[in-house]
Design an enzyme around this catalytic site. Structure first.
Site, PDB file in Angstrom:
ATOM      1  N   GLU A  91      15.881   9.327  92.661  1.00  0.00           N
ATOM      2  CA  GLU A  91      17.228  10.017  92.299  1.00  0.00           C
ATOM      3  C   GLU A  91      18.123   9.363  91.246  1.00  0.00           C
ATOM      4  O   GLU A  91      18.279   8.387  91.222  1.00  0.00           O
ATOM      5  CB  GLU A  91      18.102  10.158  93.544  1.00  0.00           C
ATOM      6  CG  GLU A  91      19.169  10.987  93.745  1.00  0.00           C
ATOM      7  CD  GLU A  91      19.770  11.149  95.006  1.00  0.00           C
ATOM      8  OE1 GLU A  91      20.336  12.033  95.320  1.00  0.00           O
ATOM      9  OE2 GLU A  91      19.721   9.988  95.701  1.00  0.00           O
ATOM     10  N   ALA A 135      34.874   6.011 100.861  1.00  0.00           N
ATOM     11  CA  ALA A 135      34.337   5.332  99.718  1.00  0.00           C
ATOM     12  C   ALA A 135      35.612   4.560  98.996  1.00  0.00           C
ATOM     13  O   ALA A 135      36.789   4.958  98.691  1.00  0.00           O
ATOM     14  CB  ALA A 135      33.546   6.191  98.934  1.00  0.00           C
ATOM     15  N   GLU A 136      35.306   3.236  98.509  1.00  0.00           N
ATOM     16  CA  GLU A 136      36.329   2.329  98.164  1.00  0.00           C
ATOM     17  C   GLU A 136      36.706   2.920  96.512  1.00  0.00           C
ATOM     18  O   GLU A 136      37.593   2.617  95.852  1.00  0.00           O
ATOM     19  CB  GLU A 136      35.581   0.911  97.770  1.00  0.00           C
ATOM     20  CG  GLU A 136      34.655   0.827  96.830  1.00  0.00           C
ATOM     21  CD  GLU A 136      33.239   0.931  97.617  1.00  0.00           C
ATOM     22  OE1 GLU A 136      32.153   0.526  97.226  1.00  0.00           O
ATOM     23  OE2 GLU A 136      33.209   1.491  99.100  1.00  0.00           O
ATOM     24  N   LYS A 170      36.310   5.726 107.202  1.00  0.00           N
ATOM     25  CA  LYS A 170      36.315   4.756 106.234  1.00  0.00           C
ATOM     26  C   LYS A 170      35.869   5.537 104.829  1.00  0.00           C
ATOM     27  O   LYS A 170      34.689   5.988 104.885  1.00  0.00           O
ATOM     28  CB  LYS A 170      35.384   3.580 106.459  1.00  0.00           C
ATOM     29  CG  LYS A 170      35.412   2.451 105.516  1.00  0.00           C
ATOM     30  CD  LYS A 170      34.695   2.647 103.959  1.00  0.00           C
ATOM     31  CE  LYS A 170      34.808   1.482 103.141  1.00  0.00           C
ATOM     32  NZ  LYS A 170      34.182   1.918 101.951  1.00  0.00           N
ATOM     33  N   GLU A 195      23.599  11.949 106.478  1.00  0.00           N
ATOM     34  CA  GLU A 195      22.877  12.742 105.347  1.00  0.00           C
ATOM     35  C   GLU A 195      23.034  11.874 104.190  1.00  0.00           C
ATOM     36  O   GLU A 195      23.865  11.319 103.634  1.00  0.00           O
ATOM     37  CB  GLU A 195      24.185  13.871 104.869  1.00  0.00           C
ATOM     38  CG  GLU A 195      23.591  14.863 104.004  1.00  0.00           C
ATOM     39  CD  GLU A 195      24.252  14.598 102.496  1.00  0.00           C
ATOM     40  OE1 GLU A 195      23.598  14.361 101.902  1.00  0.00           O
ATOM     41  OE2 GLU A 195      25.218  14.784 102.442  1.00  0.00           O
ATOM     42  N   LEU A 196      21.558  11.690 103.792  1.00  0.00           N
ATOM     43  CA  LEU A 196      20.962  10.577 102.859  1.00  0.00           C
ATOM     44  C   LEU A 196      20.727  10.843 101.484  1.00  0.00           C
ATOM     45  O   LEU A 196      21.101  12.137 101.140  1.00  0.00           O
ATOM     46  CB  LEU A 196      20.010   9.941 103.666  1.00  0.00           C
ATOM     47  CG  LEU A 196      20.474   9.363 104.916  1.00  0.00           C
ATOM     48  CD1 LEU A 196      19.345   8.520 105.759  1.00  0.00           C
ATOM     49  CD2 LEU A 196      21.537   8.233 104.821  1.00  0.00           C
ATOM     50  N   SER A 201      23.437   6.552 100.649  1.00  0.00           N
ATOM     51  CA  SER A 201      22.202   6.379 100.306  1.00  0.00           C
ATOM     52  C   SER A 201      21.326   6.041 101.421  1.00  0.00           C
ATOM     53  O   SER A 201      21.654   5.720 102.471  1.00  0.00           O
ATOM     54  CB  SER A 201      21.846   4.957  99.433  1.00  0.00           C
ATOM     55  OG  SER A 201      22.310   4.015 100.195  1.00  0.00           O
ATOM     56  N   CYS A 232      23.963  14.865  96.093  1.00  0.00           N
ATOM     57  CA  CYS A 232      22.792  14.486  96.916  1.00  0.00           C
ATOM     58  C   CYS A 232      21.971  15.807  96.884  1.00  0.00           C
ATOM     59  O   CYS A 232      20.579  15.579  97.053  1.00  0.00           O
ATOM     60  CB  CYS A 232      23.059  14.319  98.373  1.00  0.00           C
ATOM     61  SG  CYS A 232      24.005  15.339  99.154  1.00  0.00           S
TER      62      CYS A 232
END
Length: 491
Positions: free
Chosen positions: A394, A189-190, A187, A263-264, A242, A297
């Site tokens: 952030e 990202a939109e 999926k 991975e945030l 996120s 990030c």
């Protein structure tokens, strides 16, 4: 999917990508909504994309599950050969992929081309690593036994990729899964689904069997994410995004005891000690802060400079920042593209306003720019303290706060005083200091005298609330493999 001339005019081979991969499967096709993808630099409509839902995700999982056994049953060499073909097609069409990336995400075309090369490097790496999945033998405690370990693919993988690196993140997540023998439901990202679709179109040409790669587009990811996390046929979730969303996905995975790689968020410190090469530190800070308009990030979110060199660094750094041109990513002179949306603009303005109210000073930039699009001037703020929001949160934009420090031990404590632990950077020349600081920083990755450290050969990932697991390197393959112990008796 329908592509407009606002996109196809930038492509050398528009027909190849006109019908991007995975229109709705017949089992769930019919009347459905579509969502629009826009160029953030110009506001132009690029494409109308099928807006899929939980039923589409479920169907994709079923296709992946049906393909899992035959795909894992191929030899490692056979899987490697297909990955190599995909790698070759990515390189052959790298200019078009970069153009799609710049159109839908906005980053400068030079950065987009580098990202496509980086994506291809992951495919190359894991095409090679597919042949290096080794087991082990264990010395048995008795002569009538033999003990060994084999490694097997974990099964269907659900992957959710972000908008800021929509090409390289697809390759970084998918290539180790495929090398290990797993099938994938992706999926994207939109905001940036088009380059993922283009990469999947090339994957079809490379010869991946039906069902091995499955793409699900959606304007809202909640239903798709829930289906991936709760469907028992999905054995692993790989997510970049996120920390807040990561927590939600982790909760949704908990009932299934699903393996996860996350991975945030990050809040990366960039530390300049008084023994650093200041010119090199300025170069590194420009790279670490302003690549992709600060929307990474691992972007330097807090720049700490020791008092003895603070004035020199601030002057040289600000002078360099003023030379960075902002604009449409297709302009070859542009270094800073647009922010992804209006919310990103509002956040950076909020951080600047809060800092100024608390005593900070804007040295350069600080305003929106351009008659259209979501552009913001690269901004330097000095006299920053830890109580300001831009030092605690952030920013994800082209805002560089400079904080002064005196004591090395104190700045390490300040750098570690965050729930995040993805990336950190520092510049110093004293060897004793280099080792002590590198070991003391509570981060999964530390750049020492460099502002860039991502590589397909290195393990990418964080500690604390910045993630779980690693991507890239030989370690990235292990997250897609189950270890099985075999004990043979009666010998």
């Amino acid at each position: 999917m329908t592509l407009t001339s606002a996109l196809t005019r930038h492509l050398k081979c528009p027909e190849l990508f006109r019908n991007l991969a995975n229109e709705p499967h017949p089992s769930v096709a019919g009347q459905r909504q579509r969502f629009s993808v826009f160029n953030p630099s110009t506001g132009e409509l690029l494409a109308e994309v099928p807006d899929m839902g939980a039923a589409d995700a479920h169907a994709a999982i079923e296709r992946a599950d049906a393909a899992q056994e035959p795909w894992s049953g191929l030899t490692a060499r056979a899987r490697s050969d297909i990955l190599w073909k995909w790698h070759r097609f990515i390189l052959e069409h790298s200019d078009d992929l970069a153009a799609i990336l710049t159109a839908e995400m906005g980053k400068p075309l030079g950065e987009a081309k580098s990202e496509v090369q980086h994506a291809a490097a992951y495919l190359q790496w894991y095409a090679e690593e597919a042949n290096r999945i080794y087991g082990e033998t264990i010395s048995a405690p008795s002569t009538d036994r033999r003990m060994l370990v084999i490694k097997q693919p974990i099964g269907v993988v659900g992957a959710i990729t972000p908008w800021n690196f929509p090409a390289s993140m697809v390759a970084r997540k998918i290539s180790p899964a495929l090398a290990a023998g797993c099938t994938v439901v992706l999926k994207p990202a939109e905001q940036t689904p088009l380059v993922a679709g283009a990469m999947f179109a090339l994957a079809k040409l490379a010869g991946f069997p039906d069902g091995v790669l499955n793409l699900v587009y959606a304007s809202e990811g909640d239903a798709i994410g829930r289906e991936l996390c709760t469907n028992p046929k999905v054995r692993k979730i790989s997510f970049t995004g996120s920390t807040e969303v990561g927590r939600l996905l982790m909760r949704q995975c908990s009932d299934q005891i699903k393996r996860i790689s996350f991975e945030l968020g990050g809040n990366a410190p960039f530390i300049v000690f008084d023994d650093a090469d200041i010119d090199a530190a300025v170069d590194g800070a420009i790279q670490a802060k302003f690549r992709n308009a600060g929307q990474t990030c691992v972007s330097a979110n807090r720049i700490y400079v020791q008092s003895g060199v603070y004035a020199e660094f601030a002057e040289k750094f600000t002078e360099r920042v003023r030379t960075l041109k902002v604009g449409d990513g297709f302009d070859p002179n542009v270094a800073i593209g647009p922010l992804i949306n209006q919310e990103a603009l509002k956040k950076i303005e909020l951080h600047i306003s809060d800092a100024v109210q608390k005593g900070a000073r804007v040295r350069s930039g600080g305003r929106r720019t351009g008659s259209s699009g979501t552009f913001f001037e690269p901004t330097v703020v000095t006299d920053v303290s830890k109580t300001m929001r831009l030092a605690e949160e952030e920013t994800f934009g082209p805002l560089a706060p400079l904080l002064r420090f005196d004591d090395a031990d104190h700045v390490v404590r300040e750098a570690n005083d965050t729930i995040y632990g993805l990336a950190a950077y520092f510049y110093a020349s004293n060897l004793k200091r280099v080792w002590r600081v590198a070991e003391a920083l509570e981060y999964g990755m530390v750049g020492i005298n460099t502002g860039r450290m991502s590589s397909e050969a290195a393990p990418f990932g964080g500690v604390k609330q910045s993630g779980i697991g690693r991507e890239g390197s030989r370690h990235g393959l292990e997250d897609y493999l189950d270890m099985k112990y075999l004990c043979v008796g009666g010998l």
